[in-house]
Every structure is written in C-alpha cells, then in structure tokens.
Design a protein around this motif. Structure first.
Motif, PDB file in Angstrom:
ATOM      1  N   MET A 187      -9.943 -31.800  56.398  1.00 48.75           N
ATOM      2  CA  MET A 187     -10.606 -31.307  55.266  1.00 48.75           C
ATOM      3  C   MET A 187     -12.065 -31.002  55.957  1.00 48.75           C
ATOM      4  SD  MET A 187     -10.099 -34.939  53.057  1.00 48.75           S
ATOM      5  CE  MET A 187     -10.050 -34.230  51.257  1.00 48.75           C
ATOM      6  N   ARG A 188     -12.582 -30.330  54.967  1.00 49.64           N
ATOM      7  CA  ARG A 188     -13.960 -29.468  55.209  1.00 49.64           C
ATOM      8  C   ARG A 188     -14.948 -29.672  54.451  1.00 49.64           C
ATOM      9  NH1 ARG A 188     -17.140 -24.746  55.788  1.00 49.64           N
ATOM     10  NH2 ARG A 188     -15.339 -23.249  55.241  1.00 49.64           N
ATOM     11  N   VAL A 189     -16.270 -30.358  53.666  1.00 50.08           N
ATOM     12  CA  VAL A 189     -16.845 -29.946  52.360  1.00 50.08           C
ATOM     13  C   VAL A 189     -17.911 -28.716  52.681  1.00 50.08           C
ATOM     14  CG1 VAL A 189     -19.273 -31.299  51.273  1.00 50.08           C
ATOM     15  CG2 VAL A 189     -17.195 -32.523  52.458  1.00 50.08           C
ATOM     16  N   LYS A 190     -18.353 -28.076  52.203  1.00 51.65           N
ATOM     17  CA  LYS A 190     -18.853 -26.929  51.656  1.00 51.65           C
ATOM     18  C   LYS A 190     -19.607 -27.132  51.144  1.00 51.65           C
ATOM     19  CE  LYS A 190     -13.744 -24.565  51.654  1.00 51.65           C
ATOM     20  NZ  LYS A 190     -12.385 -24.180  50.653  1.00 51.65           N
ATOM     21  N   PRO A 191     -20.612 -26.817  51.605  1.00 57.51           N
ATOM     22  CA  PRO A 191     -22.165 -26.722  51.416  1.00 57.51           C
ATOM     23  C   PRO A 191     -22.340 -25.940  49.903  1.00 57.51           C
ATOM     24  CG  PRO A 191     -22.266 -25.241  52.842  1.00 57.51           C
ATOM     25  CD  PRO A 191     -20.942 -25.453  52.528  1.00 57.51           C
ATOM     26  N   ASN A 192     -22.758 -26.578  48.549  1.00 56.54           N
ATOM     27  CA  ASN A 192     -22.857 -26.838  47.397  1.00 56.54           C
ATOM     28  C   ASN A 192     -21.487 -26.357  46.598  1.00 56.54           C
ATOM     29  OD1 ASN A 192     -25.617 -27.785  47.439  1.00 56.54           O
ATOM     30  ND2 ASN A 192     -26.186 -25.099  47.839  1.00 56.54           N
ATOM     31  N   THR A 249      -7.746 -28.249  55.057  1.00 57.28           N
ATOM     32  CA  THR A 249      -6.588 -27.520  55.446  1.00 57.28           C
ATOM     33  C   THR A 249      -4.857 -28.043  55.719  1.00 57.28           C
ATOM     34  OG1 THR A 249      -7.882 -25.450  56.011  1.00 57.28           O
ATOM     35  CG2 THR A 249      -5.749 -25.677  57.926  1.00 57.28           C
ATOM     36  N   GLY A 250      -4.376 -27.416  55.575  1.00 51.50           N
ATOM     37  CA  GLY A 250      -2.284 -27.810  56.548  1.00 51.50           C
ATOM     38  C   GLY A 250      -2.148 -28.471  55.028  1.00 51.50           C
ATOM     39  N   VAL A 302       7.742 -37.885  46.432  1.00 53.29           N
ATOM     40  CA  VAL A 302       6.868 -36.476  46.078  1.00 53.29           C
ATOM     41  C   VAL A 302       6.698 -35.615  45.061  1.00 53.29           C
ATOM     42  CG1 VAL A 302       6.582 -34.082  47.571  1.00 53.29           C
ATOM     43  CG2 VAL A 302       7.243 -36.742  49.118  1.00 53.29           C
ATOM     44  N   VAL A 303       6.311 -35.357  44.831  1.00 56.30           N
ATOM     45  CA  VAL A 303       6.450 -34.592  43.273  1.00 56.30           C
ATOM     46  C   VAL A 303       6.125 -32.851  43.748  1.00 56.30           C
ATOM     47  CG1 VAL A 303       6.172 -36.170  41.603  1.00 56.30           C
ATOM     48  CG2 VAL A 303       4.149 -35.071  42.807  1.00 56.30           C
ATOM     49  N   GLU A 304       4.923 -32.519  44.819  1.00 50.33           N
ATOM     50  CA  GLU A 304       4.759 -31.164  44.706  1.00 50.33           C
ATOM     51  C   GLU A 304       4.268 -31.347  46.100  1.00 50.33           C
ATOM     52  OE1 GLU A 304       1.829 -29.608  42.617  1.00 50.33           O
ATOM     53  OE2 GLU A 304       1.708 -28.027  43.514  1.00 50.33           O
ATOM     54  N   THR A 305       3.500 -30.338  47.165  1.00 47.23           N
ATOM     55  CA  THR A 305       3.226 -30.000  48.518  1.00 47.23           C
ATOM     56  C   THR A 305       3.007 -28.794  48.382  1.00 47.23           C
ATOM     57  OG1 THR A 305       5.494 -31.513  49.318  1.00 47.23           O
ATOM     58  CG2 THR A 305       4.241 -29.751  51.078  1.00 47.23           C
ATOM     59  N   LYS A 306       1.426 -29.510  49.141  1.00 43.32           N
ATOM     60  CA  LYS A 306       0.573 -27.869  48.537  1.00 43.32           C
ATOM     61  C   LYS A 306      -0.234 -27.895  50.089  1.00 43.32           C
ATOM     62  CE  LYS A 306      -2.004 -26.991  44.870  1.00 43.32           C
ATOM     63  NZ  LYS A 306      -1.448 -26.248  44.501  1.00 43.32           N
TER      64      LYS A 306
END
Ligand code: FES
Length: 59
Positions: A1-6, A12-13, A24-28
């Motif tokens: 996970m990456r926190v994007k500025p503002n 990812t993944g 499991v109800v959904e995989t994204k």
C-alpha cells in the motif's frame, strides 16, 4: 500500500474482500482507497479528492 500525497491510498496486488464469516465475496487487484471522505464509491477513490482540494496532514 502506498499513501499518495493529498490523495488516495494505492493498493498493489490482489486483495480478497470477505464477509463477516470470512467468505471471499470479491477479489480485486491494483486499486485505490479513499482517505478524503468525498468519494461516492467508498471505500474506493473515485477522484473526488481533486475537486475537493483534499490536503492531508503532513501530505
Ligand atoms: S481520496 Fe480520492 S476520492 Fe477520496
């Protein structure tokens, strides 16, 4: 996970979304989570943070 500025939190993944029984109800894969509170599609980012001029503390 990456926190994007503002902006959102980029994930990812592959992630399984499960119900309260753990089924499991959904995989994204490769999506962004809202952290500004303005998305109409929570918990996902829909780009609304830009129009809201979201500014995160410490970015
Ligand atoms: S972070 Fe993008 S809509 Fe909230």
């Amino acid at each position: 996970m990456r926190v994007k500025p503002n902006g959102s939190i980029g994930v990812t993944g592959s992630v399984d979304f499960v119900d309260k029984e753990g089924n499991v109800v959904e995989t994204k894969s490769d999506f962004s989570l809202c952290r500004c509170g303005h998305s109409a599609n929570k918990p996902f980012c829909d780009g609304a943070h830009k129009a809201a001029n979201f500014e995160a503390e410490g970015n």
